[in-house]
Scaffold this motif. Structure first.
Motif, PDB file in Angstrom:
ATOM      1  N   PHE A 422       2.301 -23.039  -8.957  1.00  0.00           N
ATOM      2  CA  PHE A 422       1.535 -23.707 -10.008  1.00  0.00           C
ATOM      3  C   PHE A 422       0.633 -22.762 -10.791  1.00  0.00           C
ATOM      4  N   ILE A 423       0.529 -21.503 -10.380  1.00  0.00           N
ATOM      5  CA  ILE A 423      -0.255 -20.503 -11.116  1.00  0.00           C
ATOM      6  C   ILE A 423       0.626 -19.287 -11.381  1.00  0.00           C
ATOM      7  N   GLU A 424       0.263 -18.483 -12.363  1.00  0.00           N
ATOM      8  CA  GLU A 424       1.077 -17.303 -12.686  1.00  0.00           C
ATOM      9  C   GLU A 424       0.989 -16.267 -11.582  1.00  0.00           C
ATOM     10  N   SER A 425      -0.198 -15.854 -11.255  1.00  0.00           N
ATOM     11  CA  SER A 425      -0.415 -14.907 -10.158  1.00  0.00           C
ATOM     12  C   SER A 425      -1.911 -14.776  -9.937  1.00  0.00           C
ATOM     13  N   GLY A 426      -2.274 -14.205  -8.790  1.00  0.00           N
ATOM     14  CA  GLY A 426      -3.684 -14.000  -8.493  1.00  0.00           C
ATOM     15  C   GLY A 426      -4.001 -14.325  -7.059  1.00  0.00           C
ATOM     16  N   PRO A 427      -5.237 -14.066  -6.641  1.00  0.00           N
ATOM     17  CA  PRO A 427      -5.633 -14.330  -5.247  1.00  0.00           C
ATOM     18  C   PRO A 427      -5.622 -15.824  -4.950  1.00  0.00           C
ATOM     19  N   VAL A 428      -5.290 -16.162  -3.702  1.00  0.00           N
ATOM     20  CA  VAL A 428      -5.232 -17.563  -3.287  1.00  0.00           C
ATOM     21  C   VAL A 428      -6.301 -17.875  -2.242  1.00  0.00           C
ATOM     22  N   VAL A 429      -6.519 -16.954  -1.307  1.00  0.00           N
ATOM     23  CA  VAL A 429      -7.488 -17.181  -0.239  1.00  0.00           C
ATOM     24  C   VAL A 429      -8.004 -15.838   0.238  1.00  0.00           C
ATOM     25  N   GLN A 430      -9.193 -15.853   0.820  1.00  0.00           N
ATOM     26  CA  GLN A 430      -9.768 -14.660   1.432  1.00  0.00           C
ATOM     27  C   GLN A 430      -9.989 -14.938   2.921  1.00  0.00           C
ATOM     28  N   VAL A 431      -9.727 -13.935   3.744  1.00  0.00           N
ATOM     29  CA  VAL A 431      -9.918 -14.067   5.188  1.00  0.00           C
ATOM     30  C   VAL A 431     -10.783 -12.910   5.661  1.00  0.00           C
ATOM     31  N   ARG A 432     -11.852 -13.249   6.374  1.00  0.00           N
ATOM     32  CA  ARG A 432     -12.750 -12.201   6.877  1.00  0.00           C
ATOM     33  C   ARG A 432     -12.800 -12.245   8.393  1.00  0.00           C
ATOM     34  N   ASN A 433     -12.524 -11.122   9.020  1.00  0.00           N
ATOM     35  CA  ASN A 433     -12.690 -10.968  10.464  1.00  0.00           C
ATOM     36  C   ASN A 433     -14.096 -10.480  10.750  1.00  0.00           C
ATOM     37  N   GLN A 434     -14.460 -10.461  12.024  1.00  0.00           N
ATOM     38  CA  GLN A 434     -15.815 -10.097  12.401  1.00  0.00           C
ATOM     39  C   GLN A 434     -16.211  -8.728  11.857  1.00  0.00           C
TER      40      GLN A 434
END
Length: 697
Positions: A422-434
């Motif tokens: 549904f979008i052209e491109s780009g970040p979807v989610v961010q994940v941060r570890n400790q």
């Protein structure tokens, strides 16, 4: 060592058949390993295990053992507090489990005393209860004082037994049958305490204690015994031949935590999260076994069974009493991938004599075969949705609703790739570890499968991957989010092996591209619709010590639309439309009723009062349901019995073939389609104005 019993207790410990427990040799090693793993690998690393943690563990442990404060005496708690409140931190670091088993053994001793007291009351007969007296029973004793002595404890339990008796009398049972039913229940509990293997009960003690510690970090970090590890793996693989329900122990009751999407229980429509199971019977005619107070693993064994066999459950709602129990019959089966696969439907609206079509894509879970994905073949959520979008284009839809209600999540990769449709491109989610910088997971494929009007429908059971998808669509302003606030689980867990059992530990956290966490808060819809589930009792925010909402730096992205500028007008149009909608009026009325029931703090033990309360509630439910029937042109029910029959018939008819059910009969879906049509109209108006402005010299 067991703390001495209160001097006023006439029943002595040596008269009991209960044998004090000791930890298994492997428990100490597992305890030390858990402390080490949490210190080094939890999302919040290097947290000091000090007196404040000790106090938290102490309080949590007592709450786990005696949440209603109906077994420990005030003197017991005072003695335990003085001895252990600020020393459990040292014991945990050293693998010393003597305090844990000391507390547990005292609780078990008090439990035996209570069960024997209840059985003595039942043996003496229930005819002596005075149901004309103006008495009441406190319903929620979470913050009540501990009974000061045995007399005060006996008074509490007299009222409990009286309440159970009155419930069953109002349901038409005779005193003798009630005595037999309650006697069987509490004899079974006493038998479990005294006859269950020492190893099993020691594991129960260790698990209760160590999870009082792990839950001081967050509610999803917990120790699994070897048996519970096997059960967890079964639930994750969906390979269990059973009813497809994840169960939990709440006080003496077995409560439904969640239903496996497209499983037998989910398909039946007869069970919902927070429902409580009080009896289990095998086959269509097997005797119903009372399971109140039974250990969870034993309940699971009763409910589990081979494919094609029937299990009957005696069930009450979260606000109901046992007299309101209903029987639910479910045929055990495996959860099939086809049942969990995305499906399409079409909403058809008559607007000025012209049909306008909105496509619906139901996504029960984010599924994928990892091996098939690597080979670029096989079934995945994204591949199925690509095919469905093409079909909906051919069907001539003007917009698409992605329905994520009750979707508990699944594959992160699928949430990312689905967003990319549904979008052209780009970040979807961010994940941060400790202790690390957040890692971004982008959609790198510029192909867009659907660039037209889009809405996403969510509810309180939309969690994890569903929240990632809905949050990304909202952040990009690519579509309208409707429904109720999502679950709010924004954490990632890993299962680590121990010398005994496993540790499920929180090691990472999800963040939306806006920088906001989904944790605790969830995704808040642009247009909120009535909630089907109580957000105060279901969801991350309902869990004790849930990790907090926070935010990090946003990702670098550009919005794909201007949904936010239309939300005010869409909300106003929505409120005008549903003001007189019979389905929404019904939902609002039932929500108000449930809120009032939850707010009750006491229940009357006077028969006339209870009968009036029952009659008033029945009359209210009848009025609410009949108002809906009349508004829809149906014949109203004459009484509460006809209402129950009619409602069951309607629900069963709707669930008989949910895939072919007219989506216009679903008020949330129907209204989301209306909102999307409003959005299309507003966009057309803007385009027209801009076109006229561009044409003006």
């Amino acid at each position: 060592m067991v703390v001495a019993l209160a001097a006023s207790d006439a029943l002595q410990a040596e008269d009991r058949a209960y044998e004090p427990l000791k930890p298994l040799a492997s428990h100490s090693r597992a305890s030390v390993s858990i402390v080490s793993e949490l210190r080094d690998n939890h999302y919040y690393p290097r947290r000091a295990i000090d007196d404040s943690v000790s106090a938290q563990v102490f309080d949590k442990y007592l709450d786990r053992l005696d949440p209603d404060r109906a077994y420990f005496l005030a003197g017991d708690v005072e003695a335990l507090d003085g001895k252990y409140r600020f020393s459990l931190d040292e014991a945990l670091r050293q693998g010393d489990l003597e305090p844990a088993f000391d507390i547990f053994n005292l609780f078990q001793q008090r439990l035996v005393e209570r069960l024997e007291h209840v059985l003595a009351v039942l043996d003496g007969g229930l005819y002596g209860f005075d149901f004309t007296a103006d008495e009441s029973l406190e319903l929620d004793r979470e913050n009540a004082p501990w009974p000061g002595d045995v007399d005060e404890m006996n008074t509490l339990w007299r009222k409990r037994i009286k309440a159970w008796t009155l419930e069953l009398l109002l349901d038409g049972e005779e005193i003798e049958a009630i005595e037999e039913r309650l006697g069987k229940r509490y004899r079974n509990r006493l038998r479990q305490l005294t006859q269950t293997k020492h190893e099993t009960r020691s594991e129960e003690a260790f698990q209760s204690y160590i999870n009082a510690f792990t839950n001081t970090y967050d509610p999803h970090t917990e120790y699994f015994s070897p048996r519970n590890t096997a059960q967890f793996n079964i639930n994750m693989s969906l390979s269990l031949e059973g009813i497809g329900a994840v169960l939990n122990q709440v006080d003496e009751y077995t409560s439904i935590d969640r239903l496996v999407t497209a499983g037998p229980a989910d398909k039946s429509g007869a069970l919902k999260p927070l429902d409580r199971i009080i009896g289990v019977g095998q086959g269509e005619t097997g005797e119903l076994i009372d399971i109140v107070g039974m250990r969870l693993d034993e309940v699971v064994d009763l409910i589990r069974g081979p494919k094609g066999s029937v299990v009957r459950l005696e069930v009450i709602g979260p606000n109901a009493v046992e007299a309101d129990a209903r029987i639910v019959q479910i045929t055990r089966n495996k959860v099939m991938l086809d049942d969990q696969a995305a499906k399409k439907r079409i909403l058809a609206y008559d607007v000025g004599g012209h049909e306008r079509r909105i496509g619906v894509i139901d996504i029960p879970s984010f599924y994928a075969d990892p091996m098939a994905r690597r080979r670029d073949e096989g079934r995945t959520t994204t591949r199925d949705v690509v095919r469905l979008i093409e079909e909906l284009k051919n069907d001539g839809v003007e917009g698409i609703v992605v329905d994520l209600r009750d979707n508990g999540g699944g594959s992160l990769e699928e949430a990312k790739s689905l967003t990319g449709l549904f979008i052209e491109s780009g970040p979807v989610v961010q994940v941060r570890n400790q202790g690390r910088r957040a890692q971004q997971f982008p959609d790198t494929d510029s192909r867009v499968e659907w660039s037209g009007p889009l809405a996403v429908l969510v509810n309180r059971l939309s969690a994890s991957a569903s929240e990632i998808f809905a949050g990304a669509i909202q952040a990009y302003q690519r579509g309208i989010i409707t429904g109720s606030r999502t679950f709010g689980k924004g954490t990632v867990q890993t299962l680590l092996p121990l010398s005994r059992g496993h540790l499920k530990i929180t090691q990472a956290k999800y963040y939306l591209i806006s920088g906001q966490s989904t944790q605790h808060q969830g995704v808040i819809p642009d247009i909120e619709l009535p909630a089907a589930y109580d957000i105060d009792r279901i969801g991350e925010s309902a869990l004790d010590d849930a990790m907090p909402w926070d935010r990090i730096s946003p990702a670098d992205y550009s919005t794909n639309g201007e949904v936010a500028s239309f939300v005010g007008e869409l909300q106003a149009a929505h409120l005008r439309r549903v003001a007189d909608d019979p389905d929404f009026q019904y939902l609002r009325a039932m929500t108000e009723r449930d809120t009032e029931l939850r707010a009750r703090t006491h229940i009357s033990l006077n028969r006339e009062t209870r009968e009036r309360d029952h009659e008033a509630d029945d009359a209210r439910r009848l009025a609410i349901w009949n108002a809906r029937l009349v508004a829809r042109g149906d014949t109203p029910a004459l009484d509460i019995e006809e209402l129950e029959r009619h409602r069951d018939e309607v629900e069963l008819a709707e669930l008989a073939d949910a895939g072919s059910q007219d989506p216009m009969e679903d008020p949330m879906l129907r209204e989301t389609g209306h909102i999307l049509l409003d959005y299309i109209g507003l966009n057309q108006q803007v385009a027209m104005v801009e076109g006229e402005a561009a044409a003006t010299p």
